[in-house]
Design a protein around this motif. Structure first.
Motif, short mmCIF file in Angstrom:
data_model
loop_
_atom_site.label_atom_id
_atom_site.label_comp_id
_atom_site.label_asym_id
_atom_site.label_seq_id
_atom_site.Cartn_x
_atom_site.Cartn_y
_atom_site.Cartn_z
N PHE A 1 0.85 -1.19 0.00
CA PHE A 1 0.00 0.00 0.00
C PHE A 1 0.88 1.23 0.00
N ALA A 2 0.82 1.99 -1.09
CA ALA A 2 1.56 3.24 -1.20
C ALA A 2 0.57 4.38 -1.11
N PRO A 3 0.50 5.08 0.03
CA PRO A 3 -0.54 6.10 0.24
C PRO A 3 -0.65 7.13 -0.88
N ASP A 4 0.46 7.54 -1.45
CA ASP A 4 0.42 8.61 -2.46
C ASP A 4 -0.24 8.17 -3.76
N THR A 5 -0.25 6.87 -4.05
CA THR A 5 -0.83 6.39 -5.31
C THR A 5 -2.03 5.47 -5.11
N ASP A 6 -2.07 4.76 -4.00
CA ASP A 6 -3.14 3.78 -3.79
C ASP A 6 -4.34 4.36 -3.06
N LEU A 7 -4.25 5.62 -2.61
CA LEU A 7 -5.39 6.29 -1.98
C LEU A 7 -5.78 7.47 -2.87
N VAL A 8 -7.01 7.43 -3.39
CA VAL A 8 -7.45 8.38 -4.41
C VAL A 8 -8.56 9.27 -3.86
N PHE A 9 -8.46 10.57 -4.09
CA PHE A 9 -9.53 11.52 -3.81
C PHE A 9 -10.37 11.66 -5.09
N ASP A 10 -11.58 11.14 -5.07
CA ASP A 10 -12.45 11.18 -6.24
C ASP A 10 -13.40 12.37 -6.10
N TYR A 11 -13.21 13.42 -6.93
CA TYR A 11 -14.01 14.63 -6.81
C TYR A 11 -15.23 14.62 -7.73
N GLY A 12 -15.56 13.47 -8.24
CA GLY A 12 -16.76 13.34 -9.06
C GLY A 12 -18.01 13.27 -8.20
N PRO A 13 -19.12 12.80 -8.76
CA PRO A 13 -20.37 12.70 -8.00
C PRO A 13 -20.19 11.80 -6.77
N ALA A 14 -20.92 12.11 -5.71
CA ALA A 14 -20.87 11.27 -4.51
C ALA A 14 -21.44 9.89 -4.80
N LEU A 15 -21.07 8.92 -3.99
CA LEU A 15 -21.66 7.59 -4.10
C LEU A 15 -23.15 7.67 -3.74
N PRO A 16 -23.97 6.73 -4.20
CA PRO A 16 -25.42 6.89 -4.06
C PRO A 16 -25.96 6.82 -2.65
N GLY A 17 -25.25 6.17 -1.74
CA GLY A 17 -25.83 5.94 -0.42
C GLY A 17 -25.79 7.10 0.53
N HIS A 18 -24.71 7.90 0.47
CA HIS A 18 -24.52 8.97 1.45
C HIS A 18 -23.42 9.88 0.94
N ALA A 19 -23.39 11.10 1.45
CA ALA A 19 -22.37 12.07 1.02
C ALA A 19 -20.96 11.66 1.44
N ASN A 20 -20.82 10.84 2.48
CA ASN A 20 -19.51 10.41 2.97
C ASN A 20 -19.27 8.96 2.59
N GLY A 21 -18.70 8.72 1.42
CA GLY A 21 -18.48 7.36 0.96
C GLY A 21 -17.02 7.05 0.73
N LEU A 22 -16.63 5.79 0.97
CA LEU A 22 -15.29 5.34 0.62
C LEU A 22 -15.34 3.89 0.16
N ILE A 23 -14.46 3.55 -0.76
CA ILE A 23 -14.36 2.20 -1.30
C ILE A 23 -12.98 1.66 -0.97
N LEU A 24 -12.94 0.46 -0.40
CA LEU A 24 -11.69 -0.21 -0.07
C LEU A 24 -11.61 -1.51 -0.86
N GLN A 25 -10.44 -1.81 -1.40
CA GLN A 25 -10.28 -2.97 -2.25
C GLN A 25 -8.96 -3.68 -1.96
N ALA A 26 -8.93 -4.96 -2.33
CA ALA A 26 -7.69 -5.73 -2.30
C ALA A 26 -7.58 -6.51 -3.61
N ARG A 27 -6.40 -6.48 -4.20
CA ARG A 27 -6.13 -7.19 -5.45
C ARG A 27 -4.96 -8.16 -5.26
N ASP A 28 -4.97 -9.22 -6.07
CA ASP A 28 -3.90 -10.20 -5.96
C ASP A 28 -2.68 -9.74 -6.75
#
Length: 467
Positions: free
Chosen positions: A110-137
């Motif tokens: 996990f490299a914070p500068d590249t693996d954590l993204v600030f998405d300034y597009g539309p909010a996620l549908p459920g609530h104004a405060n949304g975050l997505i966490l993922q793991a890849r092989d």
């Protein structure tokens, strides 16, 4: 409906319950899922984590330290137990090495500068405060993706949990299926149950809490107040500039020294009590802005109101008692639970009326109860305080919980004391019921322009000094 007092009042860190504590908790939940997957079938080497922040978490995330909260959460830290010195050391190590090592999991890249993204597009549908966490092989294939919403006050729900709640199939965050003797969902129900039982609001709330916490309840209440009071004391001792780049100077300690110097010198104006109330609140919110240890009341952005009014009760009111402080907390939590259940305590959802407005209503009710008010007077006090915060926007300058948040807590505390005093002067009968006021706040929040709901794209946040 049972929302525990210890869900309303949670010990954690600043600067934000929804933008700091919530994302940290969400990251910890994600780790738990990864551990469960790894326990069933080893995930192998070469795992890489990814995170994206959406809506208000993106727009004001840097000022609220949301990125750092996610990083620390993925490293196994939790708001209630975090050691700031150890956290800083571990974060620096991660930024150097790019690998998280935790029990029960293989190494996680996990490299914070590249693996954590600030998405300034539309909010996620459920609530104004949304975050997505993922793991890849190791080949980049997606292993798991989870969407979480931080819905205010440190409460976190997954997308699936939120959908179930809205379908009526699940309890609200913090609400449990525990059967309690007085499960009021509204102020009307609360007053009716009090009338039928002959009990005060504090007694009903205490009976509910004893189901979950038993004889340990008083010790836990005392721990909450000790954390609040400790935060006030730290804030009254600290000077200097708050972090974040606005060059906002801590003022609570300086004003406190002035007030102490004026005592006994016949220099005090009649309105000086407002200064005392204000500095208690400001001390807490300056600590919060600095990332210190605070108690959600019901949020971090509004964390100074309830402690300030309790401190006012303890140090300035005749007949104050330790039991009165416990009753204050119980009643404040009862009102906070009703507001959260029927509207919101999230600035990103309904503006600051949901944060400082809710806190002021809670504090007004708590003070009224501690000073001997009837159930009807307590409900009236909460309504007065909330009514006069309706429509308040959340527009923090540069996304920092400093301007106008710190002073706003002081004024919210003063309004709470005034509301309690007005209610105690009456007989509890009044025109606008608390439930109607709460519903008005909910509707106002829906209608409020997005730029005034913790995005820092309107209001004071865009009208800054040019220097």
């Amino acid at each position: 409906m049972f929302l525990s007092i210890f869900d309303i009042f949670k010990i954690g860190i600043g600067p934000s319950s929804s933008h700091t504590m919530g994302p940290m908790v969400a990251a910890a939940r994600f780790l738990d899922e990864l551990r469960s997957l790894n326990a069933r079938e080893p995930l192998g080497e070469g795992l890489r984590l990814g995170a994206s922040l959406h809506g208000s978490l993106a727009f004001t995330g840097r000022g609220h330290a949301t990125d750092r909260a996610v990083i620390l959460g993925l490293m196994g830290f939790l708001p209630a137990t975090i050691d700031p010195d150890k956290a800083e050391e571990k974060e620096a190590q991660l930024r150097r090495e790019g690998v998280i090592t935790l029990p029960g999991l293989p190494p996680l890249a996990f490299a914070p500068d590249t693996d954590l993204v600030f998405d300034y597009g539309p909010a996620l549908p459920g609530h104004a405060n949304g975050l997505i966490l993922q793991a890849r092989d190791a080949d980049g294939a997606l292993l798991i993706s989870r969407t979480y919403y931080s819905i205010g006050g440190g409460f976190v729900v997954s997308a699936e949990e939120l959908e179930a709640q809205r379908a009526g199939d699940d309890a609200s965050p913090g609400e449990t299926a525990t059967r309690v003797p007085y499960p009021f969902r509204s102020a009307v129900e609360m007053l009716a149950m009090g009338s039928n039982s002959g009990l005060s609001i504090a007694e009903m709330k205490r009976a509910n809490e004893r189901i979950a916490h038993g004889e340990a309840l008083d010790d836990k209440l005392d721990a909450i107040w000790a954390a609040m009071d400790g935060c006030i004391e730290r804030g009254l001792r600290q000077d200097g500039i708050l972090p974040g780049g606005l060059s906002v100077r801590r003022r609570a300690s300086g004003i406190h020294r002035q007030l102490l110097a004026e005592q006994g010198r016949n220099l005090e104006q009649p309105h000086i009590i407002n200064d005392w109330i204000s500095i208690y609140a400001m001390a807490v919110n300056e600590e919060n802005a600095a990332g210190g240890r605070v108690v959600t009341s019901p949020t971090n952005g509004a964390a100074g109101v309830v402690p300030a009014v309790i401190r006012y009760y303890r140090d300035h009111c005749r007949g104050a008692s330790h039991e009165g402080i416990r009753d204050f907390l119980l009643v404040a939590a009862a009102i906070g639970g009703i507001i959260k259940y029927n509207a919101s305590i999230s600035g990103a959802e309904v503006g600051c009326q949901g944060e400082v407005g809710s806190a002021s209503a809670m504090a007004a009710a708590g003070l009224c109860a501690a000073l001997g008010g009837s159930n009807e007077q307590v409900e009236n006090a909460a309504e007065i305080a909330l009514e006069h915060h309706l429509g308040m926007t959340c527009d923090p300058a540069r996304g920092l919980v400093q301007v106008p948040c710190i002073e706003r807590n002081g004024l919210g505390a003063i309004k709470a004391v005034t509301a309690a005093s007005l209610a105690l002067r009456g007989d509890g009968k009044h025109f606008m019921p608390l439930d109607n006021c709460i519903e008005t706040m909910r509707q106002t929040g829906i209608d409020m322009n997005l730029k005034y709901k913790e995005t820092s794209t309107g209001g004071l946040a865009v009208n800054l000094p040019e220097c």
